[in-house]
Design an enzyme around this catalytic site. Structure first.
Site, mmCIF file in Angstrom:
data_model
loop_
_atom_site.group_PDB
_atom_site.id
_atom_site.type_symbol
_atom_site.label_atom_id
_atom_site.label_comp_id
_atom_site.label_asym_id
_atom_site.label_seq_id
_atom_site.Cartn_x
_atom_site.Cartn_y
_atom_site.Cartn_z
ATOM 1 N N ASP A 15 0.816 -1.220 0.000
ATOM 2 C CA ASP A 15 0.000 0.000 0.000
ATOM 3 C C ASP A 15 0.847 1.267 0.000
ATOM 4 O O ASP A 15 0.658 2.149 -0.837
ATOM 5 C CB ASP A 15 -0.919 0.041 1.243
ATOM 6 C CG ASP A 15 -2.041 -0.984 1.158
ATOM 7 O OD1 ASP A 15 -2.419 -1.358 0.032
ATOM 8 O OD2 ASP A 15 -2.531 -1.402 2.226
ATOM 9 N N ARG A 94 -0.889 3.964 16.442
ATOM 10 C CA ARG A 94 -1.243 4.996 15.456
ATOM 11 C C ARG A 94 -1.041 6.426 15.936
ATOM 12 O O ARG A 94 -0.508 7.250 15.200
ATOM 13 C CB ARG A 94 -2.673 4.791 14.950
ATOM 14 C CG ARG A 94 -2.903 3.425 14.307
ATOM 15 C CD ARG A 94 -1.901 3.146 13.219
ATOM 16 N NE ARG A 94 -2.034 1.794 12.690
ATOM 17 C CZ ARG A 94 -1.202 1.247 11.827
ATOM 18 N NH1 ARG A 94 -0.161 1.924 11.391
ATOM 19 N NH2 ARG A 94 -1.378 0.018 11.400
ATOM 20 N N ASP A 123 -7.601 2.487 11.085
ATOM 21 C CA ASP A 123 -6.332 3.199 11.223
ATOM 22 C C ASP A 123 -6.352 4.584 10.601
ATOM 23 O O ASP A 123 -5.728 5.515 11.114
ATOM 24 C CB ASP A 123 -5.201 2.343 10.656
ATOM 25 C CG ASP A 123 -4.947 1.133 11.530
ATOM 26 O OD1 ASP A 123 -5.148 1.253 12.755
ATOM 27 O OD2 ASP A 123 -4.563 0.070 11.010
ATOM 28 N N SER A 175 -3.248 -9.532 5.740
ATOM 29 C CA SER A 175 -2.794 -8.180 6.039
ATOM 30 C C SER A 175 -2.326 -8.202 7.491
ATOM 31 O O SER A 175 -3.097 -8.518 8.398
ATOM 32 C CB SER A 175 -3.953 -7.215 5.828
ATOM 33 O OG SER A 175 -3.596 -5.987 6.388
HETATM 34 N N1 ARG Z 1 -8.540 -4.402 13.480
HETATM 35 C C1 ARG Z 1 -7.398 -3.955 14.193
HETATM 36 C C2 ARG Z 1 -7.570 -2.545 14.674
HETATM 37 O O1 ARG Z 1 -8.396 -1.864 14.180
HETATM 38 C C3 ARG Z 1 -6.114 -4.125 13.464
HETATM 39 C C4 ARG Z 1 -5.987 -3.503 12.124
HETATM 40 C C5 ARG Z 1 -4.585 -3.648 11.671
HETATM 41 N N2 ARG Z 1 -4.368 -3.908 10.363
HETATM 42 C C6 ARG Z 1 -4.010 -5.096 9.817
HETATM 43 N N3 ARG Z 1 -3.422 -5.048 8.695
HETATM 44 N N4 ARG Z 1 -4.220 -6.240 10.384
HETATM 45 O O2 ARG Z 1 -6.878 -2.097 15.558
#
Ligand code: ARG
Length: 393
Positions: A15, A94, A123, A175
């Protein structure tokens, strides 16, 4: 015309590599920023990849210590747990990344920041809310929300066309977001709820079957809510986390599979691995049980829930969160003590706990000879409790 400077939160994955190329094509002078929060991080490779991808400059920062002290620790003290299964590893990282995006934008005199988060993820919200609260004047660009590429397949084609290297790693099948507080794994075959998680999807933990056949004891010592020793050895908090990830991982501790409610209102399936986080979360709860009064414990549950929601929804640089931190700073002064656990095939069993602030009094609890609990106390006490429903005279 002079190009506008832009700071891109960059990981070197598909990405953000496509973002870099796309933003460059849009005429920005792109400065990449990569934060090491505890992934398999190779600063040199990231720098080279960003430079090859056309970055004007690259900042790479090891933020593990700041992450553990200022982001993980408050969340640990809060007992923050989202939907009973997620200790918020990704969510906690984040705001820290956003903080540095802003700092670098300021020092570079840039008016733009960008990220590679998708339009339906959490995120984007966390990064953007943090940037907006720290630097409302900065303009935020989210290429994944505005570019013409509609799927991961199209992105891969775009990458190939633009000579961006697309390694065939696990990151492509799933991911994955990894930092010292845990791993989040999603997408790919996990999107089908009939699929159980394949063993090879896991990074930090063994399955119960593959875990060591012998149990292992681990003692964790806290000072004012902060873990300070493992097995009597003083260590920095970051090292404690890293070491407990190893210890817990080999005993199959810390896996969860959550049908998660995202901020944008959809349910998604997320697999988490967080051995250290679970061990420490449970250890601190053991100390709390010992030293907090009942009403304190009950109130703490409200704080924990609210804190987790704030972190999950991206409200980190936020007045209410700061006020909750002030409460936790005060309440955690009592969280000094030790917990001894036995780890065995996915289980964390409490063997011992102690604290100089312990409210447990054997003299009051015992049914033995040395009982100091006076039998006369009970009758009057029950009479008073019964007053509200006394009938007649
Ligand atoms: N769902 C989780 C959150 O919102 C993790 C998202 C992270 N991204 C990933 N590529 N798994 O905190």
């Amino acid at each position: 015309m002079k190009k506008e400077k832009l700071i891109l939160a960059y990981s070197g994955g598909l990405d953000t590599s496509c973002c870099l190329n796309w933003l460059k094509d849009k005429g920005f002078e792109v400065i990449c920023f990569s934060a090491n929060l505890g992934s398999e991080f190779l600063p040199k490779e990231i720098k080279t990849k960003a430079k090859e991808g056309g970055a004007f400059n690259v900042y790479v920062k090891d933020l593990r210590e700041e992450f553990s002290k200022n982001y993980i620790l408050p969340a640990l003290k809060a007992g923050a747990l989202y939907q009973n299964k997620y200790l918020l590893s990704t969510a906690l990282g984040r705001p820290l990344i956003a903080k540095y995006l802003v700092e670098i934008a300021r020092s570079e005199n840039a008016k733009f920041v960008a990220h590679g988060c998708s339009a339906k993820g959490n995120d984007q919200i966390r990064l953007e809310l943090a940037v907006k609260s720290l630097a409302p004047d900065l303009e935020i660009i989210a290429p994944l929300r505005s570019w013409e590429l509609k799927s991961r397949e199209e992105e891969i084609d775009y990458a190939r066309k633009n000579k961006i290297s697309v390694e065939s790693t696990k990151n492509k099948i799933y991911s994955i977001d990894k930092n010292i507080w845990g791993v989040s794994i999603e997408a790919g075959l996990l999107e089908d709820l009939d699929n159980s998680v394949p063993e090879e999807a896991y990074i930090l933990t063994k399955s119960a079957q593959a875990a060591l056949d012998d149990s292992e004891e681990v003692e964790i010592e806290f000072s004012e809510g902060c873990p300070v020793k493992i097995n009597k050895k003083a260590m920095e908090f970051t090292d404690i986390i890293e070491s407990l990830n190893k210890i817990g991982g080999r005993h199959a501790i810390g896996r969860t599979d959550l049908i998660e409610d995202r901020v944008v209102g959809i349910k998604s399936r997320e697999i988490y691995e967080a051995p250290a986080a679970w061990i420490l979360h449970k250890a601190l709860a053991e100390i709390e049980e010992l030293v907090f009064t009942k009403d304190m414990l009950e109130f703490k549950e409200i704080i924990a829930k609210r804190y987790a929601d704030l972190v999950y929804h991206g409200f980190w640089f936020y007045e209410l969160k700061d006020s909750l931190d002030a409460f936790l700073k005060e309440s955690s002064t009592k969280l000094t003590g030790k917990v001894l656990f036995k780890l065995y095939k996915g289980n964390v069993v409490t063997l011992k706990r102690s604290s100089k602030y312990s409210l447990y009094k054997k003299s009051l609890a015992t049914y033995g000879k040395k009982d100091l609990f006076s039998r006369e106390w009970a009758e009057g006490f029950i009479n008073i409790l019964a007053n509200p429903f006394r009938r007649g005279k």
